[in-house]
Scaffold this motif. Structure first.
Motif, PDB file in Angstrom:
ATOM      1  N   VAL A   1      -5.582  -2.179  -7.772  1.00  0.00           N
ATOM      2  CA  VAL A   1      -5.792  -1.823  -6.386  1.00  0.00           C
ATOM      3  C   VAL A   1      -5.246  -2.520  -5.224  1.00  0.00           C
ATOM      4  O   VAL A   1      -4.584  -1.840  -4.460  1.00  0.00           O
ATOM      5  CB  VAL A   1      -7.267  -1.613  -6.059  1.00  0.00           C
ATOM      6  CG1 VAL A   1      -7.548  -1.075  -4.727  1.00  0.00           C
ATOM      7  CG2 VAL A   1      -8.135  -0.747  -7.141  1.00  0.00           C
ATOM      8  N   GLU A   2      -5.373  -3.823  -5.336  1.00  0.00           N
ATOM      9  CA  GLU A   2      -4.696  -4.678  -4.143  1.00  0.00           C
ATOM     10  C   GLU A   2      -3.332  -4.826  -4.248  1.00  0.00           C
ATOM     11  O   GLU A   2      -2.776  -5.101  -5.463  1.00  0.00           O
ATOM     12  CB  GLU A   2      -5.213  -6.215  -4.518  1.00  0.00           C
ATOM     13  CG  GLU A   2      -6.861  -6.113  -4.462  1.00  0.00           C
ATOM     14  CD  GLU A   2      -7.470  -5.415  -3.059  1.00  0.00           C
ATOM     15  OE1 GLU A   2      -6.754  -5.694  -2.040  1.00  0.00           O
ATOM     16  OE2 GLU A   2      -8.498  -4.945  -2.957  1.00  0.00           O
TER      17      GLU A   2
ATOM     18  N   GLY B   1      -6.404  -7.396 -15.917  1.00  0.00           N
ATOM     19  CA  GLY B   1      -7.399  -7.637 -14.773  1.00  0.00           C
ATOM     20  C   GLY B   1      -8.539  -7.958 -15.528  1.00  0.00           C
ATOM     21  O   GLY B   1      -9.135  -7.444 -16.635  1.00  0.00           O
ATOM     22  N   MET B   2      -9.313  -8.945 -15.014  1.00  0.00           N
ATOM     23  CA  MET B   2     -10.388  -9.624 -15.492  1.00  0.00           C
ATOM     24  C   MET B   2     -11.533  -8.628 -15.744  1.00  0.00           C
ATOM     25  O   MET B   2     -12.645  -8.773 -16.340  1.00  0.00           O
ATOM     26  CB  MET B   2     -10.744 -10.806 -15.127  1.00  0.00           C
ATOM     27  CG  MET B   2      -9.788 -11.744 -15.284  1.00  0.00           C
ATOM     28  SD  MET B   2     -10.086 -13.608 -14.952  1.00  0.00           S
ATOM     29  CE  MET B   2     -11.326 -14.063 -15.743  1.00  0.00           C
TER      30      MET B   2
ATOM     31  N   GLU C   1      -9.369  -7.241 -10.494  1.00  0.00           N
ATOM     32  CA  GLU C   1      -8.642  -6.000 -10.838  1.00  0.00           C
ATOM     33  C   GLU C   1      -9.207  -5.265 -12.196  1.00  0.00           C
ATOM     34  O   GLU C   1      -9.620  -5.980 -13.163  1.00  0.00           O
ATOM     35  CB  GLU C   1      -7.180  -6.118 -10.982  1.00  0.00           C
ATOM     36  CG  GLU C   1      -6.490  -6.578  -9.663  1.00  0.00           C
ATOM     37  CD  GLU C   1      -6.476  -5.594  -8.627  1.00  0.00           C
ATOM     38  OE1 GLU C   1      -7.064  -4.421  -9.040  1.00  0.00           O
ATOM     39  OE2 GLU C   1      -5.967  -5.719  -7.772  1.00  0.00           O
ATOM     40  N   ASP C   2      -9.567  -3.913 -11.965  1.00  0.00           N
ATOM     41  CA  ASP C   2      -9.865  -3.193 -13.161  1.00  0.00           C
ATOM     42  C   ASP C   2      -8.815  -2.667 -13.716  1.00  0.00           C
ATOM     43  O   ASP C   2      -7.623  -3.316 -13.592  1.00  0.00           O
ATOM     44  CB  ASP C   2     -10.803  -1.960 -12.475  1.00  0.00           C
ATOM     45  CG  ASP C   2     -11.699  -1.434 -13.549  1.00  0.00           C
ATOM     46  OD1 ASP C   2     -11.460  -1.322 -14.996  1.00  0.00           O
ATOM     47  OD2 ASP C   2     -12.578  -0.688 -13.114  1.00  0.00           O
ATOM     48  N   HIS C   3      -8.717  -1.609 -14.566  1.00  0.00           N
ATOM     49  CA  HIS C   3      -7.430  -1.145 -15.490  1.00  0.00           C
ATOM     50  C   HIS C   3      -6.657  -0.951 -14.428  1.00  0.00           C
ATOM     51  O   HIS C   3      -5.215  -1.201 -14.894  1.00  0.00           O
ATOM     52  CB  HIS C   3      -8.173   0.122 -16.275  1.00  0.00           C
ATOM     53  CG  HIS C   3      -7.101   0.210 -17.320  1.00  0.00           C
ATOM     54  ND1 HIS C   3      -6.600  -0.356 -18.247  1.00  0.00           N
ATOM     55  CD2 HIS C   3      -6.315   1.431 -17.476  1.00  0.00           C
ATOM     56  CE1 HIS C   3      -6.090   0.092 -19.250  1.00  0.00           C
ATOM     57  NE2 HIS C   3      -5.618   1.093 -18.741  1.00  0.00           N
TER      58      HIS C   3
ATOM     59  N   ASP D   1       0.735  -1.027   0.034  1.00  0.00           N
ATOM     60  CA  ASP D   1       0.070  -0.034  -0.065  1.00  0.00           C
ATOM     61  C   ASP D   1       0.780   1.317  -0.018  1.00  0.00           C
ATOM     62  O   ASP D   1       2.002   1.434   0.542  1.00  0.00           O
ATOM     63  CB  ASP D   1      -0.974  -0.117   1.267  1.00  0.00           C
ATOM     64  CG  ASP D   1      -1.775   1.187   1.240  1.00  0.00           C
ATOM     65  OD1 ASP D   1      -1.419   2.278   1.540  1.00  0.00           O
ATOM     66  OD2 ASP D   1      -2.983   0.828   1.154  1.00  0.00           O
ATOM     67  N   PRO D   2       0.687   2.304  -0.872  1.00  0.00           N
ATOM     68  CA  PRO D   2       1.472   3.428  -0.815  1.00  0.00           C
ATOM     69  C   PRO D   2       1.552   4.136   0.198  1.00  0.00           C
ATOM     70  O   PRO D   2       2.734   4.931   0.209  1.00  0.00           O
ATOM     71  CB  PRO D   2       0.598   4.058  -2.112  1.00  0.00           C
ATOM     72  CG  PRO D   2       0.025   3.454  -2.813  1.00  0.00           C
ATOM     73  CD  PRO D   2      -0.338   2.258  -1.774  1.00  0.00           C
TER      74      PRO D   2
END
Length: 791
Positions: free
Chosen positions: A765-766, A726-727, A760-762, A33-34
């Protein structure tokens, strides 16, 4: 060199051990996580009295950022803002009066007025529906606002609310009269002839009806939108005219759907996504509501200069008959001067033209003031897209309009005198202008430019009619500046290549020194000596000087291998002097350099920050100059830095993934391996807004799509390819890599692998997904470029 022979690499796999050379960094650490890097300020805003700076911050590591503040009088204290205070802040949106000492705005649909002299807020009006878009009229005792697709006025003294427009959704109701059959008409006629009393009563009834019709008040005019959607209501300062947009949705607009296999319900669900390029566009018209004449008429665009011009690319299709006819356009809302003159921004839907025209509100006719034509596509800083005009408006004198244009090849600020019809460039040179705004007294411009260096951004002040620009910031890098309402101070978000964003404060004086207010780096982040990548240029095969960022290992650790990173978005700048939005990739490049790799990060053709010709260098051929720039970057690494020609890899995400595929398919002799992340594989399957700018439409310009889409060149794969996607990507759909993988299977290719990420999207996040993906990338380069075997 061991080949990777898997057709599908399961996400949860095992990885090879690290190469012999070590790094203080690890993929697991840098892809966390950043928040591990620290907490950094964002979204700066000033209090209305200019005494307090508000910003988002998260020193407590909460699930989301919170609002904090610093008082100008005491910059040592960073204070968390109570929820009640946060909710009561004066919004940045709203409208000022001419003296700029009062502002009207809404909060939660309620109308407010703020007095800057008294520093007091007053609630004016709360109605059942939400009030929006308030503005002062020329008579500043009256405020106009929007409510349920109509405009109203509020009188500050009397409190009177008056409805100005009568606009209604749907079709105008038709008056239905009872229809009588032939039989019924005969019966009525016979009855009237036979019965005298009935005859007299009927005559009386008809006379009463005629009297009511003659004496009734005129029915109020109502404009019905029909099947069109209303948008962009604007009122002239004299309250005589209202302009608005009417949008007719496309009849055949087929959206795509992305299946989500991990939905919480346990069922596969479809996510509604975008249409594909070439989908029928909505029709946009602009209408004028004449409040004095109680009528509505449309703005006519059929006489715009060049409205029938065909694009140059039609010459590539001599077999097709092209008709020179009025092109469809998108019109903006009106931009009003205080004297109620109006201008309008118009764009052709084929992306080739932009017109700025003076609008005759009495009849809807147009007088073109400026036409911008680009045979590629109209864009650039401050130019605006679709409904918006970008940087566009009136000076307080009511004689000059201002706008930005790429007429010289760089986006600059211009004035146009509507009385003398003379245009004047306020800025000039091989740099670009960003976000110009007028000072409160209308005497100066405040603007950001790249004049010092394409990779730097500084804040300036300039006389309103042009003259010398005074540089107000001095720190090398990027200076995102927020001017206090009283224009006495600058709140600056500053960053440098290896230093994330921090907040600074300084007086509005170029000679004054900026004081740092935040220091958010964590101890973990500060414990590593982050590289300041060198900004370099290399010569492309067409003679252009290509900018790039270079990460080099120490001579003792150099392994003769190199990785070229391709940034995403196409139109984006990454070879600059500030903290990159690709901060994960930045940390990964430091890790690679520790391990002995040389890393080159190129602002290839199509990138932002270098003017029109660089921006449009990919027109009708993505995978042309943007790819040859990567090849020329590899040649630079070999010729100038001694890199082994057989040890060059390439990777990137989105547009960078697309270029990686083109590199592996079309330049296999240059690149031994590549990782293509969330990649476009066939541009005919991407969205309309982005793709049609660059490649036109697939049914009009199939040549451009055929030579720009990797799926047509898959047979050229020779090196080692990792595909990661990401699917539930609703931007670049998972379908893209599914189709490509089938093509690779049919071609009998076995030197590729695919990693899929079900949640995951484009933009991932994880942290677990980021970690998994970058472990695979590192494994790919270690095993192919360094010839390190694994069990």
């Amino acid at each position: 060199m061991k080949k990777v022979c898997l057709l599908l690499l399961v996400v949860f796999g095992t990885f090879i051990s690290a190469p012999a050379q070590k790094s203080a960094l690890s993929v697991e650490e840098i892809m966390r996580d950043p928040s591990w890097m620290g907490t950094f300020p964002s979204n700066v805003q000033w209090s209305a009295d200019s005494k307090t700076i508000y910003f988002n911050y998260n020193p407590e590591n909460n699930p989301a950022d919170s609002l904090y503040k610093i008082q100008v009088s005491d910059t040592e204290k960073i204070i968390k803002v109570p929820l009640k205070e946060a909710k009561g802040l004066i919004p940045s949106s709203g409208d000022f009066n001419e003296a700029l000492d009062r502002k009207v705005y809404t909060r939660n649909g309620i109308l407010f007025l703020y007095d800057y002299n008294e520093h007091q807020e007053k609630q004016l009006l709360e109605l059942e529906d939400r009030i929006s878009h308030p503005e002062f009229l020329a008579n500043e005792a009256v405020i106009a606002f929007q409510l349920s697709n109509n405009l109203f006025t509020y009188h500050l003294t009397s409190g009177e609310v008056r409805k100005l427009t009568h606009i209604s959704d749907g079709e105008k109701p038709e008056k239905k009269e009872a229809k009588s059959s032939v039989k019924d008409k005969w019966l009525k006629s016979e009855n009237l002839d036979l019965l005298q009393v009935i005859h007299e009563r009927e005559n009386k009834k008809e006379k009463q009806k005629a009297y009511r019709e003659a004496t009734k008040e005129k029915e109020k005019f109502t404009f019905y939108t029909g099947k069109k959607r209303l948008a962009n209501l604007q009122i002239s300062p004299d309250a005589k005219f209202v302009t608005f947009s009417l949008i007719t949705p496309a009849e055949e607009r087929k959206n795509t759907f992305v299946p989500d296999y991990t939905d919480v319900t346990g069922y596969t669900t479809d996510l509604d996504a975008r249409p594909k390029v070439g989908a029928e566009a909505s029709k946009v018209e602009t209408a004028i509501y004449n409040l004095e004449k109680d009528t509505v008429y449309y703005i006519q665009t059929d006489r715009l200069p060049g409205i029938k011009d065909l694009p140059d690319y039609v010459t590539d299709y001599p077999e097709r008959e092209w008709k020179a006819e009025n092109r469809t356009v998108i019109t903006s809302g009106a931009y009003f001067a205080q004297n109620s003159q109006a201008i309008i921004n118009i764009r052709s839907t084929d992306n080739k033209d932009r017109w700025i025209a003076l609008l005759n509100l009495e009849d809807g006719s147009l007088q073109t003031l400026d036409r911008q034509r680009d045979e590629a596509w109209i864009a650039g800083p401050g130019i605006g897209y679709s409904f918006g005009g970008g940087t566009l408006g009136w000076l307080p004198d009511g004689e000059h309009i201002y706008f930005q244009s790429e007429a010289t090849g760089y986006s600059h600020l211009y004035l146009y005198n509507v009385k003398t019809n003379k245009k004047k460039a306020l800025t000039k040179g091989e740099f670009e202008v960003f976000s110009p705004s007028l000072s409160r007294d209308g005497k100066y411009w405040y603007l950001t430019t790249s004049e010092v260096h394409p990779g730097e951004r500084h804040f300036y002040r300039m006389p309103v009619l042009g003259g010398k620009m005074e540089k107000l910031t001095s720190k090398e890098g990027n200076n995102r500046t927020s001017l206090s309402p009283d224009e006495k101070h600058l709140a600056i978000l500053h960053s440098y290549s290896n230093q994330p964003w921090e907040l600074y404060l300084k007086p509005n004086d170029g000679k004054a020194k900026a004081v740092q207010l935040t220091n958010g780096q964590s101890e973990a982040f500060k414990s590593y000596e982050w590289r300041d990548p060198e900004l370099v240029h290399f010569e492309a095969q067409d003679g252009a000087q290509v900018p790039a960022r270079l990460y080099t290992p120490t001579p003792s650790t150099a392994n003769g291998a190199a990785v070229i990173f391709v940034h995403g978005a196409g139109y984006l700048q990454n070879a600059h002097k500030w903290w990159s939005s690709y901060f994960r990739e930045y940390t990964f490049h430091n890790l690679l350099a520790d391990l002995g790799y040389t890393v080159l990060d190129i602002d290839y053709r199509g990138s932002a920050g270098y003017g029109r010709d660089w921006r449009t260098g990919i027109y009708r051929h993505m995978g042309g100059k943007d790819l040859s720039d990567q090849v020329d970057g590899a040649k630079y690494l070999i010729d100038e830095l001694g890199i082994d020609s057989e040890k060059i890899g390439i990777y990137g995400g989105s547009y960078g993934g697309f270029i990686t595929l083109m590199a592996l398919f079309n330049e296999s002799e240059t690149f031994a391996a590549g990782a293509a992340l969330r990649s476009v594989t066939d541009w005919a399957h991407y969205n309309h807004g982005y793709t049609s700018n660059i490649l036109n439409e697939p049914f009009n310009d199939p040549i451009a799509y055929r030579r720009s889409s990797p799926i047509y060149f898959a047979e050229g794969l020779q090196g080692h390819l990792l595909i990661a996607h990401g699917m539930v990507d609703v931007n670049v759909h998972f379908q893209d890599v599914v189709r490509l993988s089938q093509r690779l299977i049919e071609l009998g290719k076995d030197n590729w692998e695919m990693a899929v990420y079900p949640v995951e999207d484009h933009g991932f996040v994880e942290p677990s997904s980021w970690t998994d993906e970058y472990k695979r990338i590192l494994k790919l380069f270690n095993s192919t470029l360094l010839d390190e075997s694994t069990d």
